[in-house]
Design a protein around this motif. Structure first.
Motif, PDB file in Angstrom:
ATOM      1  N   ARG A  42      30.433  53.091  82.285  1.00 60.76           N
ATOM      2  CA  ARG A  42      29.180  53.765  82.637  1.00 60.76           C
ATOM      3  C   ARG A  42      28.792  53.372  84.062  1.00 60.76           C
ATOM      4  N   ASP A  43      28.885  52.074  84.384  1.00 63.92           N
ATOM      5  CA  ASP A  43      28.534  51.610  85.725  1.00 63.92           C
ATOM      6  C   ASP A  43      29.454  52.223  86.778  1.00 63.92           C
ATOM      7  N   SER A  56      34.924  45.133  86.204  1.00 63.87           N
ATOM      8  CA  SER A  56      34.615  46.428  86.830  1.00 63.87           C
ATOM      9  C   SER A  56      35.865  46.988  87.477  1.00 63.87           C
ATOM     10  N   ALA A  78      30.099  49.825  78.861  1.00 69.31           N
ATOM     11  CA  ALA A  78      29.138  49.576  79.941  1.00 69.31           C
ATOM     12  C   ALA A  78      29.796  49.599  81.313  1.00 69.31           C
ATOM     13  N   ASN A  79      31.006  48.989  81.416  1.00 66.08           N
ATOM     14  CA  ASN A  79      31.688  48.984  82.714  1.00 66.08           C
ATOM     15  C   ASN A  79      32.002  50.403  83.162  1.00 66.08           C
ATOM     16  N   ALA A 117      20.942  43.075  91.607  1.00 60.29           N
ATOM     17  CA  ALA A 117      21.589  43.788  90.501  1.00 60.29           C
ATOM     18  C   ALA A 117      22.775  42.985  89.976  1.00 60.29           C
ATOM     19  N   ASP A 118      23.577  42.419  90.896  1.00 65.58           N
ATOM     20  CA  ASP A 118      24.751  41.665  90.467  1.00 65.58           C
ATOM     21  C   ASP A 118      24.341  40.393  89.717  1.00 65.58           C
ATOM     22  N   ARG A 135      33.059  41.745  79.991  1.00 69.35           N
ATOM     23  CA  ARG A 135      32.147  41.464  81.089  1.00 69.35           C
ATOM     24  C   ARG A 135      31.902  39.962  81.134  1.00 69.35           C
ATOM     25  N   LYS A 190      23.235  41.303  86.294  1.00 69.99           N
ATOM     26  CA  LYS A 190      24.370  41.697  85.474  1.00 69.99           C
ATOM     27  C   LYS A 190      25.106  40.467  84.932  1.00 69.99           C
ATOM     28  N   ASP A 202      28.572  54.957  89.874  1.00 70.67           N
ATOM     29  CA  ASP A 202      28.513  54.247  91.147  1.00 70.67           C
ATOM     30  C   ASP A 202      28.724  55.211  92.308  1.00 70.67           C
TER      31      ASP A 202
END
Lengths: 298, 444
Positions: free
Chosen positions: A67-68, A266, A64-65, B434-435, A44, B438, A72
């Motif tokens: 999970r996101d 992502s 984490a990616n 949010a971005d 990330r 992050k 989504d």
């Protein structure tokens, strides 16, 4: 005896040599980027601090990616749209390909070569160009096919409009595959069927279609895989209408994440998820084909 | 019989694949050796430098040719890989691969993002003289926390472009306020049911941002190292509500701009006006070639009569990238391009920019009308009148692309399914925040 040993020795390394370029290319352009994407998907980007970040560094992000990505809602509605689109394109492509192949195979059909070429031609046109041309045909102000009366970008119609472009691009190729399979069938079969009094329709239904079924199934597999990768058509039609969003199908979301929002990490995670899904689909379909072929053989 | 051809085919396939492999390795090798030879050439012949320049302006090659003729030691090689946001994406990708250009055109709104990603270089040391040629308001777009990240090229106040012939035909006067604009939009529909005063464009966020700026929006602001994001603020909601009303009762069209459909509507008079930046004349020639001489420019309608405020749409700076091995020469070229009288004159002539440099705004070339507006010799005088009252946000966010994608998707969806514009603003706000969180920005 001597002859056989020389042949054996000669073929010993030769097949490996033959597949070597393909293996190298596959490793360089599929395995290596795939591995890199997998690596990226666990990372990330973080800014170094200060108002404008002062540059960035990458950190290990664990899952984490993923999970996101899996959480989504945009991706999931994209998946639903992709499935809806596939429900239009897959059956349409296969059915039309089979239909055209069977029609071209009929004794009485005239102008076979030119018709075959005409149906095949859209496959030769790049998807982006085809989408642009269809875009002109759909838009009310430029449409010669009734775009001022029909809303080709309506809530439901958009799936058929996008699917239409994809179907025309794929039908020709699949038709050739099935047609080739049809031409390979022994003529004696049809002759005896005719002698037995079978009509042309009966020959198609009872002999031709069952015998080219493996080809049809293979075409279905190709089309399903293409449906998972749908990108060109909606992405090109996007600027023409409000109906297509930037995350309309999963590949568009990946593209937008990677190059629009420059969040390559992502995008990599989504790609990995999509690849896993595609592998699962091809595995299941391949198993189906295998069992079908075994049934045929039995 | 059949064995031999098959084997031959195999050999042919191997040959093909091998050729393919060779071609790819050759291509890679070619690319890298190209860069190396570039660098070594510059090292060897002391001072002779070749800069690569990314820019999408039509005819910019003529301006670059002027530089190359006068600077044999610093040659600029122009390429046009993409325009606008796509060029930004390409710059970021090229930066990752360490082969970005030396100089690139960047729209103001993308600059903070490129700075935060380390793509654009701090050229404060090379631009001590250059910055004196700009006013403080213009410099705000390229100077962050005291560091210069680009040389401003043009400013583009949002204005109203309208068809003089059709306004006369339908008895419309140039609207001074948004209320008048709305009333005229309805008049057009009743007098010419096939036509619209304008369209609401959900595809390009730039114009809507300009409208929000006019109304006084502050989408991003900063204090110290902390950001405040306020995309769904009261002024923006007011603008969104106004346009939702016009779209809702069918007073204006709602198809995206820059599509074949829109081009045709602009060309055949279905659309009577265009809210656009001062760069519009250069674009209109390609969009609606049949309408040459039929357009005029006027100030953007105001929220309260007489208020001169307007927003901006676009406007760019010439930047030097952190990949450049010759930042001094690159900065020199960027300064020349935007502050040298001859260069700016050529830019006005070729690409219809309204210059950002203060001295550029009094050049004689601005006395003439743009080629597409032969009927309006006072074109630049009109722009000059509005430009000082054009307000931007205090600062553009470091992830504007996320906000802009949110605009395109949110407003398109609202237009398509009749959803609420205010809801689209709320989702833009939450996606942007949010971005930023992050990425690790401090959002207060």
């Amino acid at each position: 005896m001597a002859r056989t040993t020389t042949t054996a020795r000669r073929t010993g390394g030769f097949p490996y040599l033959l597949v070597l370029p393909a293996v190298l290319l596959f490793a360089a352009f599929v395995v290596a980027p795939g591995g890199y994407a997998l690596l990226l998907s666990f990372q990330r980007r973080k800014v170094n601090g200060g108002l404008l970040g002062g540059g960035t560094h990458t950190v290990f992000a664990g899952l984490a990616n993923y999970r996101d990505v899996l959480g989504d809602a945009d991706l999931w509605s994209g998946v639903l749209r992709m499935l809806a689109l596939g429900a239009v394109t897959v059956p349409a492509t296969v059915v039309f390909a089979l239909l055209f192949a069977v029609l071209l195979d009929l004794e009485r059909t005239r102008l076979k070569r030119i018709t075959r070429l005409t149906i095949f031609l859209p496959y030769a046109v790049p998807g982006v160009i085809a989408s642009l041309m269809w875009g002109f045909l759909y838009l009310p102000a430029t449409s010669p096919i009734g775009g001022d009366r029909v809303d080709f970008f309506g809530q439901v119609a958009v799936y058929f409009s996008v699917g239409n472009v994809a179907v025309w691009g794929a039908v020709g190729f699949n038709m050739i595959v099935i047609y080739t399979a049809l031409r390979a069938l022994p003529a004696e079969l049809f002759e005896s069927a005719r002698l037995d009094g079978a009509s042309e329709w009966q020959i198609i239904r009872r002999i031709k279609v069952p015998m080219v079924l493996p080809a049809v199934v293979m075409c279905t597999l190709f089309t399903v895989l293409a449906a998972l990768q749908v990108f060109n058509e909606p992405n090109t039609l996007k600027p023409l209408s409000n109906a297509v969003s930037s995350t309309w199908v999963p590949l568009m979301k990946i593209y937008d994440d990677a190059f629009g929002n420059s969040d390559i990490y992502s995008a990599a995670a989504t790609s990995v998820v999509l690849t896993a899904a595609a592998l699962a689909v091809s595995f299941v379909t391949a198993r189906l084909i295998q069992s079908r072929v075994q049934q045929e053989a039995a | 019989m059949s064995v031999i051809p098959r084997r031959r085919r195999g050999v042919a396939a191997v040959a093909l694949l091998a050729a393919g492999l060779l071609a790819t390795t050759a291509a890679c090798g070619g690319g890298s050796s190209d860069r190396k030879s570039d660098a070594s050439a510059t090292g060897a012949s002391k001072g002779k430098v070749t800069l690569t320049f990314w820019d999408w302006d039509p005819n910019i090659d003529k301006v670059v040719a002027k530089w190359n003729a006068g600077h044999p030691d610093i040659q600029v090689k122009l390429s046009n890989p993409a325009g606008g946001d796509q060029l930004v994406a390409k710059m970021i990708t090229a930066h990752e691969a360490k082969n970005g250009p030396d100089v690139a055109k960047v729209e103001y709104q993308s600059l903070p993002a490129l700075v935060s990603k380390g793509v654009v270089a701090d050229i404060t040391g090379y631009t001590k003289d250059t910055v004196t040629k700009y006013d403080a308001a213009t410099l705000k777009s390229t100077v962050f926390q005291g560091k210069v990240y680009g040389v401003p090229q043009d400013v583009a106040p949002l204005m109203l472009f309208y068809r003089t012939d059709l306004f006369a035909k339908y008895g419309l006067s140039v609207p001074k306020t948004w209320d008048e604009f709305a009333a005229e939009a309805r008049t057009v529909r009743s007098k010419a049911p096939a036509s619209y005063l304008t369209n609401f464009d959900a595809a390009d966020p730039g114009w809507f941002t300009g409208l929000a700026q006019q109304a006084g929006a502050n989408w991003w602001s900063t204090s110290g190292d902390s950001w405040k994001v306020d995309i769904a603020d009261a002024p923006t909601k007011k603008v969104a509500g106004y346009w939702q009303g016009l779209v809702g009762d069918g007073s204006i069209a709602k198809n995206p701009s820059f599509s074949p459909q829109w081009n045709k509507q602009m060309n055949d008079g279905t659309l009577l006006s265009w809210i656009s930046g001062a760069w519009a004349p250069a674009q209109l020639g390609g969009i609606a070639p049949a309408t040459k001489g039929k357009w005029a420019v006027a100030p953007l309608p105001a929220w309260t009569a007489g208020d001169p405020a307007t927003g901006i749409w676009g406007g760019s700076a010439t930047t030097v990238t952190t990949d450049s091995e010759h930042p001094a020469q690159a900065a020199e070229f960027a300064s020349w391009l935007n502050t040298d009288d001859a260069a700016v004159t050529e830019q006005v002539k070729q690409i219809n920019v309204y210059p950002a440099a203060t001295s550029g705004r009094s050049l004689p070339v601005l006395q003439a009308a743009p080629a597409f507006f032969p009927n309006q010799p006072d074109f630049y005088a009109e722009v000059k009148k509005v430009a000082p009252a054009a307000r931007s946000f205090p600062m553009w966010g470091p992830d504007v692309t996320v906000t802009f994608t949110g605009y395109t998707d949110g407003f398109s969806k609202a237009l398509q399914s009749g959803g609420s514009f205010a809801g689209a603003l709320d989702s833009m706000q939450s996606a942007t925040v949010a971005d930023m969180k992050k990425l690790g920005f401090t959002v207060g």
